[in-house]
Design a protein around this motif. Structure first.
Motif, mmCIF file in Angstrom:
data_model
loop_
_atom_site.group_PDB
_atom_site.id
_atom_site.type_symbol
_atom_site.label_atom_id
_atom_site.label_comp_id
_atom_site.label_asym_id
_atom_site.label_seq_id
_atom_site.Cartn_x
_atom_site.Cartn_y
_atom_site.Cartn_z
ATOM 1 N N LEU A 147 45.585 -2.626 73.152
ATOM 2 C CA LEU A 147 46.723 -1.871 73.671
ATOM 3 C C LEU A 147 46.288 -0.483 74.134
ATOM 4 C CD1 LEU A 147 49.794 -2.222 74.040
ATOM 5 C CD2 LEU A 147 50.091 -1.054 71.856
ATOM 6 N N LEU A 148 45.476 0.189 73.321
ATOM 7 C CA LEU A 148 45.006 1.521 73.705
ATOM 8 C C LEU A 148 44.119 1.460 74.941
ATOM 9 C CD1 LEU A 148 44.266 3.143 70.219
ATOM 10 C CD2 LEU A 148 46.193 3.594 71.739
ATOM 11 N N LYS A 149 43.335 0.412 75.062
ATOM 12 C CA LYS A 149 42.530 0.255 76.277
ATOM 13 C C LYS A 149 43.426 0.136 77.510
ATOM 14 C CE LYS A 149 38.193 -1.729 74.552
ATOM 15 N NZ LYS A 149 37.336 -0.743 75.249
ATOM 16 N N SER A 150 44.546 -0.561 77.354
ATOM 17 C CA SER A 150 45.454 -0.720 78.497
ATOM 18 C C SER A 150 46.064 0.618 78.915
ATOM 19 C CB SER A 150 46.568 -1.717 78.146
ATOM 20 O OG SER A 150 47.542 -1.141 77.289
ATOM 21 N N PHE A 151 46.254 1.528 77.955
ATOM 22 C CA PHE A 151 46.860 2.822 78.273
ATOM 23 C C PHE A 151 45.974 3.665 79.187
ATOM 24 C CE2 PHE A 151 49.404 2.988 74.019
ATOM 25 C CZ PHE A 151 50.220 1.980 74.489
ATOM 26 N N PHE A 152 44.672 3.491 79.052
ATOM 27 C CA PHE A 152 43.749 4.374 79.767
ATOM 28 C C PHE A 152 42.936 3.623 80.814
ATOM 29 C CE2 PHE A 152 44.348 5.964 75.397
ATOM 30 C CZ PHE A 152 45.070 7.108 75.701
ATOM 31 N N LEU A 161 45.775 -7.594 81.636
ATOM 32 C CA LEU A 161 44.986 -8.459 80.750
ATOM 33 C C LEU A 161 44.899 -7.862 79.349
ATOM 34 C CD1 LEU A 161 42.069 -9.570 83.119
ATOM 35 C CD2 LEU A 161 43.964 -10.973 82.280
ATOM 36 N N TYR A 162 44.699 -6.547 79.276
ATOM 37 C CA TYR A 162 44.648 -5.889 77.967
ATOM 38 C C TYR A 162 45.994 -5.994 77.250
ATOM 39 C CZ TYR A 162 40.055 -3.715 78.728
ATOM 40 O OH TYR A 162 38.709 -3.489 78.911
ATOM 41 N N ASP A 204 55.305 -1.658 81.340
ATOM 42 C CA ASP A 204 54.325 -2.093 80.337
ATOM 43 C C ASP A 204 54.984 -2.680 79.083
ATOM 44 O OD1 ASP A 204 52.349 -1.396 82.047
ATOM 45 O OD2 ASP A 204 51.569 0.291 80.879
ATOM 46 N N PRO A 205 56.000 -2.018 78.489
ATOM 47 C CA PRO A 205 56.666 -2.650 77.338
ATOM 48 C C PRO A 205 57.323 -3.977 77.693
ATOM 49 C CG PRO A 205 57.228 -0.315 77.465
ATOM 50 C CD PRO A 205 56.522 -0.657 78.733
#
Length: 545
Positions: A147-152, A161-162, A204-205
């Motif tokens: 999830l954190l990877k998707s944020f950045f 995909l993340y 995203d949510p």
């Protein structure tokens, strides 16, 4: 720049080395038979044999917990030691996920290295066996890391995909244990909402929830209708774990580490944040704070809803340490950029968590420096010698110290030691004439912690959508299953029944069925169950003639 890059590379290697090195230690040691490990073994054995949960057996949990152990049974066979190998893999995944979380939040390398060490020592190193209260958190860590990877990540497809991967592992967390998984879902949603508020990426949510629903449907629909009966609680009476007094008593009366971390974290923020409105837009710092307080809150709740073993919620130490150390090093300008300062900090962490590793070194120091009690030469009873080692008198005549446990020559128990009476009892059961006469056709009800006997004997495990994976009344099975077992006992359905009588455990194996066995079956043997304290006996029954 080359120096910085080289230093970062060395730090990354050191972090991975710590994670892997501490995780693989169990591969080189032997183990006593673990209390409750029977559940891990049988679930993995059934899955690896091709059985389908909620069709061939029922469980109040999803089967996320058994997926990795079942894979290792496929790879290495259904030996108990395969569970240890599975846990090595799980611990490595947990450590790498924690490291990934800290990297996404830009935690400085020195603190990240120390935090990884805290994580490995406090949460992974002593977890040799897979258990659902641990696996549920590991899946959560994997989900948060994705999830954190998707944020950045700016690339749209990569971000999706993340997010999908995060949704998958949140579902697996829920599908492993409802309480931990549910809190993992709420924490991920909180992080998603904040990130969307700051970035404006409100889809995203929605994508996360959509992926979660689709993944859940793909897993659950093939398991219906059995899943609807078993999952969470099968039938009345329902017993809620959400008793307010339990939470207040545990959190207010205990939980000192959690409360101390909360106080320190709040003080760090109060001292370090000058303008709250501005700080709320420093995305990584706020995400780090949300994550830390969320983990602390989850740990406070988890210790009540999942109360065995008592230390299954200690995943919070490493998050709290990373957060507090980050702020303190900034506020106090603590230099950790030199080799000497980092080594000193590592030594402090090792001293802090010495309880997890000293017991292994202590075995050798006990031999090098044996305790010598001082007593008079004429004092044959040593009755005047009292110390911390003998001030309590053990009157349990059935207790067998672990130092006197022995290994079995059965392949399924390789590397695992048990009380001598247990090993002897197993061999007596396997030597029974009816076991040799009926061979694979024998009908066995094994209501004990020795579930690997299914592979050692061997015998076919009973199956059916109404058949429980384990027999804890009100937890793993319900009154409907108990009634079915009673009928089978009355009809002499089983050729052999192994029943573990544990009078101090509340219907861990249903007492009512033992009463039925006393009426319709004949007890021909009994021996110690492989647990400490020695508060359970395994009774062997055959039908009355």
């Amino acid at each position: 720049m080359p120096t910085t890059s080289q230093s970062a590379r060395k730090g990354a290697i050191a972090e991975v080395f710590i994670i892997v090195a501490l995780a693989i230690v169990p591969l080189f040691v032997t183990f006593p038979y673990r209390v409750n490990i029977f559940l891990s073994w049988e679930g993995a054995y059934r899955l690896s044999s091709g059985q389908v949960p909620f069709r061939d057996f029922g469980t109040p949990l999803g089967y996320g917990f058994w997926m990795i152990p079942a894979l290792f049974f496929k790879l290495f066979g259904p030996q108990m030691i395969s569970l240890v190998k599975a846990q090595v893999f799980i611990n490595i995944i947990a450590g790498l996920s924690f490291r990934s979380i800290l990297r996404s939040l830009d935690v400085q390398p020195a603190i990240r290295l120390l935090s990884v060490l805290v994580f490995a020592l406090s949460y992974s190193f002593f977890n040799f066996w897979p258990w659902y209260n641990h696996t549920v958190i590991v899946y959560e860590l994997v989900a948060i890391s994705f999830l954190l990877k998707s944020f950045f990540t700016e690339k749209l497809i990569t971000r999706y995909l993340y997010i999908t991967a995060a949704a998958l592992f949140v579902f697996l967390s829920v599908f492993t244990k409802q309480d931990g998984g549910g809190m993992a879902l709420m924490l991920c949603l909180a992080l998603l909402v904040y990130n969307s508020y700051i970035t404006g990426k409100w889809w995203d949510p929605v994508r996360f929830c959509g992926a979660l629903l689709i993944i859940g449907g793909l897993f659950i629909i093939p398991l219906l209708p059995g899943f609807a009966y078993w999952f969470n609680h099968g039938q009345p009476p329902h017993n809620s774990r959400l008793a307010l007094n339990d939470f207040t008593d545990e959190i207010m009366g205990n939980s000192n580490w959690i409360k101390a971390y909360v106080v320190l974290a709040v003080l760090c923020l109060a001292a370090g944040v000058k303008h709250w409105g501005t700080w709320m837009h420093t995305r990584k710092e706020v995400l780090f704070a949300l994550l830390t307080f969320g983990i602390l809150g989850e740990a406070a709740i988890f210790q009540v809803t999942s109360y065995t073993p008592p230390d299954n919620n200690i995943f919070f130490h490493s998050f709290a340490f990373a957060f507090i150390a980050t702020w303190l090093c900034t506020l106090l300008q603590v230099p950790l950029n030199t080799g000497k300062s980092l080594l000193f900090a590592i030594a402090l962490v090792l001293f802090w968590w010495s309880g997890t590793w000293w017991k292994y070194i202590g075995r050798y120091t006990d031999r090098l420096f044996p305790v010598k009690e001082a007593y008079a030469a004429t004092d044959s009873t040593h009755e005047n010698v009292v110390s911390r080692r003998n001030f309590m008198i053990n009157r349990d005549t059935t207790d067998v110290p672990v130092s006197r446990w022995v290994f079995s020559d059965l392949p399924v128990f390789r590397g695992i030691y048990m009380p001598q009476p247990t090993v002897d009892g197993i061999h007596r059961v396997l030597a029974l004439p009816l076991v040799h006469e009926k061979k694979a056709d024998i009908k066995v009800l094994n209501m004990t912690e020795l579930t690997p006997l299914a592979a050692a004997m061997p015998f076919r495990l009973e199956t059916g959508p109404d058949y429980p994976l384990w027999y804890h009344l009100g937890v793993g099975m319900f009154n409907r299953q108990l009634a079915a077992f009673k009928v089978k006992v009355q009809q002499h359905h089983y050729d052999l029944v192994l029943f573990e009588y544990a009078p101090s455990l509340n219907n861990f194996f249903p007492f009512a069925l033992r009463d039925e066995l006393k009426l319709h079956y004949q007890q021909i043997d009994s021996f110690l169950a492989p647990r400490r304290p020695a508060n359970a006996m395994i009774e062997v029954y055959v039908p009355k003639q």
